[in-house]
Design a protein around this motif. Sequence first.
Motif, PDB file in Angstrom:
ATOM      1  N   GLN A  72      -2.576   1.226   2.364  1.00  0.00           N
ATOM      2  CA  GLN A  72      -1.697   2.282   1.877  1.00  0.00           C
ATOM      3  C   GLN A  72      -1.663   3.399   2.909  1.00  0.00           C
ATOM      4  N   PRO A  73      -0.456   3.823   3.312  1.00  0.00           N
ATOM      5  CA  PRO A  73      -0.360   4.849   4.354  1.00  0.00           C
ATOM      6  C   PRO A  73      -0.894   6.187   3.871  1.00  0.00           C
ATOM      7  N   TYR A  75      -2.513  10.166   5.781  1.00  0.00           N
ATOM      8  CA  TYR A  75      -2.827  10.912   6.997  1.00  0.00           C
ATOM      9  C   TYR A  75      -4.298  11.267   6.979  1.00  0.00           C
ATOM     10  N   PRO A  78      -4.546   5.036   7.476  1.00  0.00           N
ATOM     11  CA  PRO A  78      -4.316   4.336   6.199  1.00  0.00           C
ATOM     12  C   PRO A  78      -5.634   3.959   5.528  1.00  0.00           C
ATOM     13  N   LYS A 120       1.726  -5.890   1.549  1.00  0.00           N
ATOM     14  CA  LYS A 120       2.322  -4.789   2.299  1.00  0.00           C
ATOM     15  C   LYS A 120       2.639  -3.639   1.355  1.00  0.00           C
TER      16      LYS A 120
END
Length: 132
Positions: A72-73, A75, A78, A120
């Motif tokens: 999961q992206p 900052y 991930p 994804k």
Amino acid sequence: LTSNDIFDIIGGIVALLLVTLIWLVMFWGELRLKTHRIYFKANSIEVRSFLGLGKKLSCSYDEITGFKIGLQPAYPFPYESITLMHNGKKLLRISQFYFRNYNEMKLLITEQFENNQIEKFSLRKAIIEIFE
């Protein structure tokens, strides 16, 4: 007050209410779906959502047919999550973001269950899951 001022005030109130509603839905979804208290028992996994205050759910190891690993992206990097599955349906998501002992849980899960696939990230799917 002119009619334009009234429209500006009403528009501001509507915008504030909309932002507050969206924030509450997202916060509720995070608490419901990702913040759990998890206990690995001898033959089952016991889960409580909403920071451990929610209803207790117990799944025997026999009910779990596999798991998916997803990235999961976030900052600055991930983070990973594991979704335990039962006949193609999601039972539980365990997120690296919320658990300090994620690697220990991942080891228990990978030893006990079959990995079905790598998943994804999809923002659309993540938003839909909030309302499921």
